[in-house]
Enzyme design. Structure first.
Site, PDB file in Angstrom:
ATOM      1  N   SER A 202      27.268  33.394 135.035  1.00 54.58           N
ATOM      2  CA  SER A 202      28.536  32.247 135.075  1.00 54.58           C
ATOM      3  C   SER A 202      28.141  31.233 133.691  1.00 54.58           C
ATOM      4  CB  SER A 202      28.544  31.522 136.244  1.00 54.58           C
ATOM      5  OG  SER A 202      26.909  30.568 136.617  1.00 54.58           O
TER       6      SER A 202
ATOM      7  N   HIS B 167      33.425  36.224 138.416  1.00 54.60           N
ATOM      8  CA  HIS B 167      33.952  35.016 137.149  1.00 54.60           C
ATOM      9  C   HIS B 167      34.393  36.470 136.535  1.00 54.60           C
ATOM     10  CE1 HIS B 167      32.660  31.303 136.837  1.00 54.60           C
ATOM     11  NE2 HIS B 167      31.373  31.648 137.592  1.00 54.60           N
TER      12      HIS B 167
ATOM     13  N   LYS C 186      37.926  30.812 142.106  1.00 57.85           N
ATOM     14  CA  LYS C 186      38.349  30.660 140.836  1.00 57.85           C
ATOM     15  C   LYS C 186      39.829  31.526 140.260  1.00 57.85           C
ATOM     16  CE  LYS C 186      33.020  30.103 140.155  1.00 57.85           C
ATOM     17  NZ  LYS C 186      31.775  30.034 140.390  1.00 57.85           N
TER      18      LYS C 186
HETATM   19  C1  LIG Z   1      30.762  29.834 141.260  1.00 58.63           C
HETATM   20  C2  LIG Z   1      30.009  30.860 141.577  1.00 58.63           C
HETATM   21  C3  LIG Z   1      29.477  30.844 143.508  1.00 58.63           C
HETATM   22  C4  LIG Z   1      29.852  30.205 144.271  1.00 58.63           C
HETATM   23  O1  LIG Z   1      31.543  30.582 144.833  1.00 58.63           O
HETATM   24  P1  LIG Z   1      32.325  29.462 145.518  1.00 58.63           P
HETATM   25  O2  LIG Z   1      33.364  30.170 146.270  1.00 58.63           O
HETATM   26  O3  LIG Z   1      32.661  28.320 144.779  1.00 58.63           O
HETATM   27  O4  LIG Z   1      31.234  28.441 146.834  1.00 58.63           O
HETATM   28  C5  LIG Z   1      29.166  32.446 143.282  1.00 58.63           C
HETATM   29  N1  LIG Z   1      28.590  33.252 142.610  1.00 58.63           N
HETATM   30  C6  LIG Z   1      28.921  32.591 141.074  1.00 58.63           C
HETATM   31  C7  LIG Z   1      27.939  33.707 139.882  1.00 58.63           C
HETATM   32  C8  LIG Z   1      29.862  31.477 140.908  1.00 58.63           C
HETATM   33  O5  LIG Z   1      29.725  31.458 139.880  1.00 58.63           O
END
Ligand SMILES: *Cc1c(COP(=O)(O)O)cnc(C)c1O
Length: 383
Positions: A191, A215, A244
């Site tokens: 991330s 991602h 995302k």
């Molecule tokens: C953003 C993210 C999460 C969390 O996801 P949300 O739906 O925002 O809680 C989990 N794992 C990774 C690798 C992330 O980047």
């Protein structure tokens, strides 16, 4: 006459005192963080505190967060189901909208089954604490997301952290830590650096593989199914977020039907929390429809333009410019703001000490001019 007494200095309550001390410490180390509400919809251009910026800090990779079809998906479903979901899914909070979204996710991402979670954070907590216990060993990449770190802790398994992307070292650690069961867990796209996990090599180690595609969903793979799809690697559980690239909210696990049933019975973040509002499921299902190859192609055109300018790898939509000390990252972020660019400083504990940085996340909704503006501002960054 009795003189009115001076009101005694109000005694600070302990929690206030502790808060003040902790905040002073963070401030001293350049690590104090603030909230900054957007005054506009999410998107490639946002308004913050009365000023307009080109936004490189959101994970809205396909530009779907404010897409009107996604908004309409929420609205239509809310008109049918109301807004609040009223209970956890196992009690009375399950709806046909949840089931419909799970079917669509499984179909779109070629999985036997899918299970919704309230967020990616809760998916990692729920999945990892369900599939591993005190006698087991979880092997976790050193740069895995905080929600994986927390899920590993919550499982009470022995956690063995292997050096970032180092499959050789992982193999040796697996030989040294047998345990009842061994499982490997990794981000697909990391991330904060945007690099990719060596999933083929990890799968070859033979242990069950849990891959967090947060991602990579919508960004990689011929159908936007992430890095596993792109490489043709089978992971036992793939975790994806709806927050995302899909521009909605919530998350999902892609797995077999039996693992899904196991998770429904064991994942505490699913069992003990009110389910997602049906409207959120409706928005996400509309986003799946809107997740077109054309949007992905636009994102990749932007990735190629930006990576060429930075002379960086084009692994994902995430690019980091590492600056070292937290104050340098904050100063750089402010310098970019002067040029109309929002790229937030990322500091410990989100990234390791000494690697404070500017993190750029690209979107299909950015224009060529937006990307050129960011590159130009970066060239002239005081270092
Ligand atoms: C953003 C993210 C999460 C969390 O996801 P949300 O739906 O925002 O809680 C989990 N794992 C990774 C690798 C992330 O980047």
């Amino acid at each position: 006459m009795i003189e009115p007494r001076e009101p005694a200095e109000p005694k600070r309550r302990p929690l206030e005192q502790w808060a003040a001390e902790a905040l002073a410490q963070l401030e001293h180390h350049g690590l104090l963080r603030h909230l900054e509400p957007l005054e506009s919809p999410q998107g490639p251009v946002v308004d913050v505190a009365g000023r307009r910026y080109v936004n490189f800090s959101s994970n809205d990779y396909l530009g779907l967060a404010a897409d009107l079809d996604v908004v309409a998906g929420a609205r239509t479903t809310a008109m049918r189901h109301g807004f609040g979901s009223g209970a956890s899914r196992l009690i009375a909070g399950d709806t046909t909208a949840h089931v419909s979204l799970e079917k669509a996710l499984a179909r779109t991402f070629s999985s036997e089954a899918a299970l919704l979670f309230n967020s990616g954070y809760q998916a990692n907590l729920g999945v990892l604490s369900a599939v591993a216990g005190p006698e087991d060993v979880l092997f976790s990449d050193a740069l895995n997301h905080a929600s994986i770190v927390d899920g590993c802790r919550l499982s009470k398994a022995k956690v063995v952290v292997y050096p970032h992307r180092d499959v050789g070292a992982l193999g040796e650690l697996m030989a040294q830590h047998p345990g009842r069961r061994q499982l490997i867990v990794t981000d697909a796209v990391f991330s904060m650096d945007g690099d990719r996990a060596p999933l083929r090599e990890l799968a070859q180690l033979g242990a069950p593989l849990i891959v967090d595609e947060a991602h990579a969903i919508g960004v990689l793979g011929p159908n936007g199914g992430g890095l596993c799809e792109q490489l043709g690697v089978h992971a036992d559980v793939r975790i994806g977020t709806l927050g995302k690239a899909l521009g909605a909210f919530g998350a999902f696990a892609l797995c077999s039907k039996s693992v899904r049933q196991w998770l429904i019975n064991k994942a505490r973040s699913l069992i003990f929390s009110t389910s997602l509002p049906a409207a959120v499921c409706g928005a996400a299902e509309a986003a799946l429809q809107a997740m077109t190859p054309q949007r992905r192609a636009r994102l990749w055109r932007n990735i190629r333009q930006f990576s060429a300018g930075l002379k960086a790898h084009e692994d994902s939509a995430i690019f980091s410019v590492i600056l070292g000390r937290p104050d340098r990252a904050v100063a750089a972020s402010l310098a970019l703001r002067e040029k109309g660019i929002l790229a937030k400083a990322i500091r410990p504990p989100t990234v390791p000490q000494g690697t404070s940085r500017l993190r750029f996340a690209l979107s299909a909704a950015h224009t060529e001019e937006h990307i050129a503006m960011a590159l130009h501002a970066l060239e002239n960054l005081p270092r």
